[in-house]
Design a protein around this motif. Structure first.
Motif, PDB file in Angstrom:
ATOM      1  N   HIS A  77      13.429  -5.947  96.989  1.00 27.33           N
ATOM      2  CA  HIS A  77      12.766  -6.942  96.157  1.00 27.33           C
ATOM      3  C   HIS A  77      11.299  -6.544  96.095  1.00 27.33           C
ATOM      4  CE1 HIS A  77      11.766 -10.816  94.355  1.00 27.33           C
ATOM      5  NE2 HIS A  77      10.663 -10.731  95.070  1.00 27.33           N
ATOM      6  N   ASP A  78      10.730  -6.541  94.905  1.00 27.28           N
ATOM      7  CA  ASP A  78       9.310  -6.220  94.742  1.00 27.28           C
ATOM      8  C   ASP A  78       8.527  -7.509  94.546  1.00 27.28           C
ATOM      9  OD1 ASP A  78       9.619  -3.436  94.899  1.00 27.28           O
ATOM     10  OD2 ASP A  78      10.254  -3.359  92.807  1.00 27.28           O
ATOM     11  N   PHE A  79       7.659  -7.810  95.504  1.00 28.15           N
ATOM     12  CA  PHE A  79       6.784  -8.974  95.388  1.00 28.15           C
ATOM     13  C   PHE A  79       5.615  -8.586  94.492  1.00 28.15           C
ATOM     14  CE2 PHE A  79       8.968  -9.391  99.438  1.00 28.15           C
ATOM     15  CZ  PHE A  79       9.458 -10.679  99.342  1.00 28.15           C
ATOM     16  N   VAL A  80       5.193  -9.477  93.626  1.00 31.66           N
ATOM     17  CA  VAL A  80       4.129  -9.180  92.669  1.00 31.66           C
ATOM     18  C   VAL A  80       2.948 -10.117  92.911  1.00 31.66           C
ATOM     19  CG1 VAL A  80       3.522  -9.073  90.224  1.00 31.66           C
ATOM     20  CG2 VAL A  80       5.824  -8.414  90.973  1.00 31.66           C
ATOM     21  N   GLY A  81       1.753  -9.549  93.047  1.00 29.70           N
ATOM     22  CA  GLY A  81       0.533 -10.340  93.161  1.00 29.70           C
ATOM     23  C   GLY A  81       0.272 -10.913  94.531  1.00 29.70           C
ATOM     24  N   GLU A  82       1.289 -11.509  95.145  1.00 34.72           N
ATOM     25  CA  GLU A  82       1.123 -12.186  96.427  1.00 34.72           C
ATOM     26  C   GLU A  82       2.398 -12.031  97.239  1.00 34.72           C
ATOM     27  OE1 GLU A  82      -0.340 -16.407  96.688  1.00 34.72           O
ATOM     28  OE2 GLU A  82       1.775 -16.754  97.186  1.00 34.72           O
ATOM     29  N   VAL A  83       2.235 -11.962  98.545  1.00 35.06           N
ATOM     30  CA  VAL A  83       3.397 -11.987  99.430  1.00 35.06           C
ATOM     31  C   VAL A  83       3.207 -13.123 100.423  1.00 35.06           C
ATOM     32  CG1 VAL A  83       2.522 -10.248 101.045  1.00 35.06           C
ATOM     33  CG2 VAL A  83       4.959 -10.641 100.861  1.00 35.06           C
ATOM     34  N   ASN A  84       4.230 -13.936 100.559  1.00 36.37           N
ATOM     35  CA  ASN A  84       4.255 -15.040 101.507  1.00 36.37           C
ATOM     36  C   ASN A  84       4.856 -14.505 102.799  1.00 36.37           C
ATOM     37  OD1 ASN A  84       5.305 -17.340 102.969  1.00 36.37           O
ATOM     38  ND2 ASN A  84       5.134 -18.536 101.097  1.00 36.37           N
ATOM     39  N   VAL A  85       4.184 -14.734 103.936  1.00 35.20           N
ATOM     40  CA  VAL A  85       4.660 -14.182 105.199  1.00 35.20           C
ATOM     41  C   VAL A  85       6.042 -14.706 105.593  1.00 35.20           C
ATOM     42  CG1 VAL A  85       2.356 -13.629 106.091  1.00 35.20           C
ATOM     43  CG2 VAL A  85       3.374 -15.891 106.574  1.00 35.20           C
ATOM     44  N   GLN A  86       6.458 -15.853 105.042  1.00 40.08           N
ATOM     45  CA  GLN A  86       7.797 -16.382 105.342  1.00 40.08           C
ATOM     46  C   GLN A  86       8.890 -15.443 104.847  1.00 40.08           C
ATOM     47  OE1 GLN A  86       7.513 -20.273 103.498  1.00 40.08           O
ATOM     48  NE2 GLN A  86       7.391 -21.230 105.512  1.00 40.08           N
ATOM     49  N   TYR A  87       8.632 -14.710 103.777  1.00 39.22           N
ATOM     50  CA  TYR A  87       9.636 -13.789 103.240  1.00 39.22           C
ATOM     51  C   TYR A  87       9.879 -12.583 104.148  1.00 39.22           C
ATOM     52  CZ  TYR A  87       9.502 -16.387  98.865  1.00 39.22           C
ATOM     53  OH  TYR A  87       9.587 -17.366  97.914  1.00 39.22           O
ATOM     54  N   PHE A  88       9.037 -12.417 105.157  1.00 42.83           N
ATOM     55  CA  PHE A  88       9.211 -11.338 106.126  1.00 42.83           C
ATOM     56  C   PHE A  88       9.672 -11.874 107.481  1.00 42.83           C
ATOM     57  CE2 PHE A  88       7.065  -9.264 102.793  1.00 42.83           C
ATOM     58  CZ  PHE A  88       7.398  -7.928 102.884  1.00 42.83           C
ATOM     59  N   GLY A  89       9.978 -13.176 107.538  1.00 44.83           N
ATOM     60  CA  GLY A  89      10.590 -13.742 108.728  1.00 44.83           C
ATOM     61  C   GLY A  89       9.679 -14.471 109.694  1.00 44.83           C
ATOM     62  N   THR A  90       8.462 -14.856 109.278  1.00 44.70           N
ATOM     63  CA  THR A  90       7.640 -15.643 110.193  1.00 44.70           C
ATOM     64  C   THR A  90       8.272 -17.017 110.384  1.00 44.70           C
ATOM     65  OG1 THR A  90       6.236 -16.512 108.418  1.00 44.70           O
ATOM     66  CG2 THR A  90       5.467 -14.512 109.553  1.00 44.70           C
ATOM     67  N   ARG A  91       8.022 -17.589 111.539  1.00 44.19           N
ATOM     68  CA  ARG A  91       8.514 -18.940 111.828  1.00 44.19           C
ATOM     69  C   ARG A  91       7.400 -19.970 111.698  1.00 44.19           C
ATOM     70  NH1 ARG A  91      14.091 -19.661 113.803  1.00 44.19           N
ATOM     71  NH2 ARG A  91      14.786 -17.572 114.192  1.00 44.19           N
ATOM     72  N   GLY A  92       6.182 -19.599 112.097  1.00 41.44           N
ATOM     73  CA  GLY A  92       5.059 -20.530 112.002  1.00 41.44           C
ATOM     74  C   GLY A  92       5.235 -21.768 112.855  1.00 41.44           C
ATOM     75  N   ASN A  93       5.912 -21.630 114.022  1.00 47.99           N
ATOM     76  CA  ASN A  93       6.169 -22.796 114.869  1.00 47.99           C
ATOM     77  C   ASN A  93       5.441 -22.741 116.210  1.00 47.99           C
ATOM     78  OD1 ASN A  93       7.618 -20.905 116.336  1.00 47.99           O
ATOM     79  ND2 ASN A  93       9.619 -21.790 115.898  1.00 47.99           N
ATOM     80  N   PHE A  94       4.611 -21.753 116.435  1.00 46.65           N
ATOM     81  CA  PHE A  94       3.849 -21.531 117.667  1.00 46.65           C
ATOM     82  C   PHE A  94       4.753 -21.370 118.896  1.00 46.65           C
ATOM     83  CE2 PHE A  94       0.586 -22.676 120.991  1.00 46.65           C
ATOM     84  CZ  PHE A  94      -0.111 -21.499 120.850  1.00 46.65           C
TER      85      PHE A  94
END
Length: 179
Positions: A77-94
């Motif tokens: 998949h080619d992300f255009v303009g911006e990449v959201n870190v969630q698409y690479f598997g971040t959890r963001g839950n500390f």
């Protein structure tokens, strides 16, 4: 005539996509399905939008977000303009260390000339120094996007320099992130 050729194979999670059966891989390679639509990374709906992946002959390695290598094929998949870190598997839950997933998103943004990396609301645990792209906007949701790290606290400027190994990266800017 193949009536399903424009349909995507739907998978709820990255684990489901990585576990494609031999029959599903054959259906992708013979054109029965045009690609795979991923509904979320860890569970359906945990990313802002589903991601469509297509068979690729790229030489790029599996990065857990833009290129997924399965037994006999690669999906891309080619992300255009911006990449959201969630698409690479971040959890963001500390709780779960997000360092590797964040680094993969940063590396992808540099390779693909994506102009910004986005951290949605969450607490991202970083346990090692990150290597940023050569030029990029790294931003979040303001008070809702926190970058935390497992070391003693420093001032914000020292924290950002430590986390992103900023020695000569003058074309990097940060907006709406908390440390």
């Amino acid at each position: 005539r193949n009536i399903m050729a424009n349909q995507l194979l739907i998978k709820n999670t990255m684990a489901d996509m990585r576990a494609l059966s031999a029959a599903e891989i054959t259906a992708l390679t013979n054109g029965t399905y045009s690609g795979v639509q991923l509904q979320g990374y860890y569970h359906a709906g945990d990313t802002p939008d589903p991601i469509d992946y297509y068979i690729s002959f790229t030489t790029d390695i599996d990065d857990g977000g833009s290129v997924i290598e399965l037994s006999t094929i690669k999906l891309q998949h080619d992300f255009v303009g911006e990449v959201n870190v969630q698409y690479f598997g971040t959890r963001g839950n500390f709780i779960v260390d997000d360092t590797q997933a964040i680094q993969k998103a940063l590396t992808y943004s540099n390779k693909a000339n994506v102009s910004s990396v986005y951290f949605p609301t969450g607490h991202y645990l970083i346990t090692d120094t990150l290597i940023p792209p050569t030029a990029c906007l790294i931003y979040g949701d303001g008070n809702g996007s926190h970058l935390e790290f497992k070391h003693e606290r420093f001032s914000i400027s020292k924290t950002v320099k430590w986390m992103f190994k900023l020695t000569d990266h003058k074309n990097i800017s940060f907006h709406n992130l908390q440390t």
